[in-house]
Design an enzyme around this catalytic site. Structure first.
Site, short mmCIF file in Angstrom:
data_model
loop_
_atom_site.label_atom_id
_atom_site.label_comp_id
_atom_site.label_asym_id
_atom_site.label_seq_id
_atom_site.Cartn_x
_atom_site.Cartn_y
_atom_site.Cartn_z
CD GLU A 182 -2.06 -10.34 4.49
OE1 GLU A 182 -1.74 -9.20 5.58
OE2 GLU A 182 -2.74 -9.92 3.74
CG HIS A 215 0.54 -6.66 2.20
ND1 HIS A 215 -0.23 -5.83 1.54
CD2 HIS A 215 1.39 -7.04 1.16
CE1 HIS A 215 0.03 -5.72 0.28
NE2 HIS A 215 1.22 -6.35 0.12
CG HIS A 267 -1.63 -1.51 1.17
ND1 HIS A 267 -2.89 -1.46 0.31
CD2 HIS A 267 -1.64 -2.69 2.01
CE1 HIS A 267 -3.50 -2.57 0.52
NE2 HIS A 267 -2.57 -3.31 1.35
CD GLU A 299 -2.49 -3.57 4.77
OE1 GLU A 299 -1.65 -4.71 4.24
OE2 GLU A 299 -3.47 -3.37 4.39
#
Length: 543
Positions: A505, A442, A374, A389
């Site tokens: 993650e 992430h 992101h 995030e």
């Protein structure tokens, strides 16, 4: 006008016979069938008094007793001693009041079968597209789905079966009314806290599934679906998605981009399928792909100003249609549009931070591309306390880069600052510098921001399985977090890189357990150390 029974308390086992006898002699014929069904076992209690108001077709009962007929009629529970049951309409003289065999099978909708699958419940229908009315008890002990204009198949007459899945104990199908026909399916809930999604589909039925999970599929799915086309039709007022096998999907507004979201599960968008590029003046500004979950495709559709989203329909098991309408064209009494936020066009991504010349790699050092997910106008998931995030993964990624560099590994970051960066430039950079490894970092988010979803998981696509194992194992050595394991996924950055690639993650920003860890700078340092350790172990084991 519906007949109503008003009951204070209810009929216990010891009193059922007496009350049933009284009712059979006191109430209308339409009442008799329902109360006869109340003879099923119930919690025993003392029936203190009852009163019949025949002019209003009401029965009042007083006593410390609990109803047992809630699968037969529609109860609104106000308290343990006060409940209301809505009964089917009394048939008019000469109207059909028998089983479905007495009706014209070609008219209206036919509820053919009820299937309980892995993801939810499918009410299979034929004939006209079903319309549904959903009601839930105040105490959330049952849920009813009424289908006006529908008749039950003879095989479903009186169907009462155990489910014991998804928080549903039993379900029952009844012909609530014959003239006009109304079919009802009642779910008796063992988990009263579970919310449900209900959607009537054009090709063959009604879908019911637990909120926040994937919907079931109508039709015989062949496994993984491939999207065959994404097209604009009717002057840009309709977006059509075609697949090669039946699909399940969900829709809604994406809070990150203010675009309309269509998520298609167990599906892939082949590289040779081009998304439509709307012309100037189109109701749709742009269509983009985003992968929010493994083995799923999310299409984001940015809607122009003054345009309404009417609905998304599944015209066939393999075709979706998103229909739009200019606001000024809406007609009184027509379909009610879906409320639309005021979206703004997504800003164009900044140029990818590609070096003018690839790094010099003749010193023999391993090159690892570290990809903070992101960034810029894309904050990623927003979690508890506004935890973003992009902030979490940027901090972890920079520290992973520093640790690897200190251990003789050459690191290339896809971004070093808070800039907007699409997926393609990230993979182009990794391939252009001929990296040995690609690590994308992430943080996760649960559907509906479910705070109970927590844990770490690492994804790979093809050659990254061993690297994913090293990283996942290293994180689990450092943290007492839930181990969600190593999984294969079709994320864009994993499919379009030519070296072993993983997507880590590091936890759920929406999870009560993980958010506390990810919000702590000291814990983020520990996470960076664990990821870097896993990468170094992989390198040492594969020299």
């Amino acid at each position: 006008m519906k007949n109503v029974i008003l009951v204070q308390g209810s009929i216990g086992v010891n009193n059922t016979k007496m009350a049933k006898t009284v009712l059979m002699h006191s109430l209308l014929p339409s009442l008799i069938g329902v109360l006869a069904a109340a003879a099923v076992p119930a919690k025993a209690g003392e029936l203190q008094s009852w009163q019949v108001e025949q002019s209003q077709n009401q029965l009042s009962v007083t006593g410390e007793v609990l109803p047992a007929a809630q699968l037969i009629a529609d109860f609104d529970a106000n308290s343990a001693q006060d409940w209301i049951a809505e009964l089917p309409e009394s048939p008019t003289p000469g109207a059909a009041n028998g089983p479905i065999a007495n009706a014209n099978p070609g008219a209206g909708t036919l509820l053919q079968d009820i299937q309980v699958g892995d993801n939810g419940i499918v009410l299979r229908t034929s004939g006209q597209q079903p319309q549904v009315e959903v009601k839930r008890a105040i105490d959330r002990s049952w849920l009813t789905i009424d289908i006006p204009g529908a008749r039950l198949s003879p095989d479903l007459q009186g169907r009462n079966r155990a489910v014991n899945r998804f928080g549903v104990q039993r379900l029952q199908a009844t012909q609530l009314s014959s003239s006009p026909p109304v079919a009802r399916v009642t779910l008796s809930m063992s988990d009263r806290g579970q919310n449900w999604e209900v959607r009537a589909n054009q090709p063959g039925g009604v879908l019911l599934w637990p909120e926040g999970s994937r919907p079931p599929v109508i039709g015989q799915a062949t496994g993984f679906a491939s999207i065959q086309a994404v097209e604009l039709r009717n002057n840009g007022t309709e977006l059509v998605v075609k697949t090669d096998s039946p699909i399940a999907y969900t829709t809604g507004w994406d809070r990150q981009t203010a675009a309309y979201r269509i998520t298609i599960y167990s599906a892939a968008l082949p590289g040779n399928i081009r998304l439509p590029e709307p012309p100037a003046g189109s109701p749709i500004l742009w269509v983009r792909e985003r992968q929010d979950e493994p083995e799923s495709v999310t299409l984001l559709v940015q809607i122009g100003s003054g345009v309404q989203v009417m609905n998304t329909t599944q015209d066939t098991p393999t075709q979706l249609s998103l229909k739009l309408q200019p606001a000024q064209a809406a007609q009184p009494g027509g379909s009610r549009p879906i409320p639309v936020p005021r979206p703004q066009p997504m800003p164009m991504p900044e140029p990818a931070p590609l070096p003018s010349q690839p790094p010099r790699l003749n010193d023999g050092r391993i090159v690892v591309v570290v990809d903070p997910g992101h960034g810029g106008s894309d904050p990623g998931a927003i979690g508890i306390g506004g935890l973003r995030e992009k902030d979490v993964v940027s901090d972890i990624s920079m520290q992973v880069s520093q640790i690897l560099e200190q251990n003789g590994v050459q690191v290339v970051l896809t971004r070093r600052d808070d800039r907007t960066l699409e997926l393609e430039p990230r993979t182009v950079l990794a391939n252009r510098v001929n990296a040995d490894l690609f690590v994308s970092i992430h943080a996760n988010a649960a559907p509906g921001a479910n705070p109970s979803a927590n844990g770490v998981e690492t994804f790979y696509y093809e050659s990254g399985r061993v690297l994913a194992d090293y990283i996942q194992r290293s994180i689990m050595e450092s943290f007492d977090m839930r181990n969600r394991g190593v999984k294969r996924a079709r994320f864009y950055v994993l499919r379009h890189t030519r070296m072993p690639a993983v997507l880590v993650e590091v936890g759920f920003v929406t999870g009560t357990e993980d958010a506390r860890i990810l919000a702590d700078s000291g814990e983020r340092t520990r996470m960076a150390q664990a990821i870097a350790r896993g990468v170094l172990r992989y390198i040492q084991g594969n020299r």
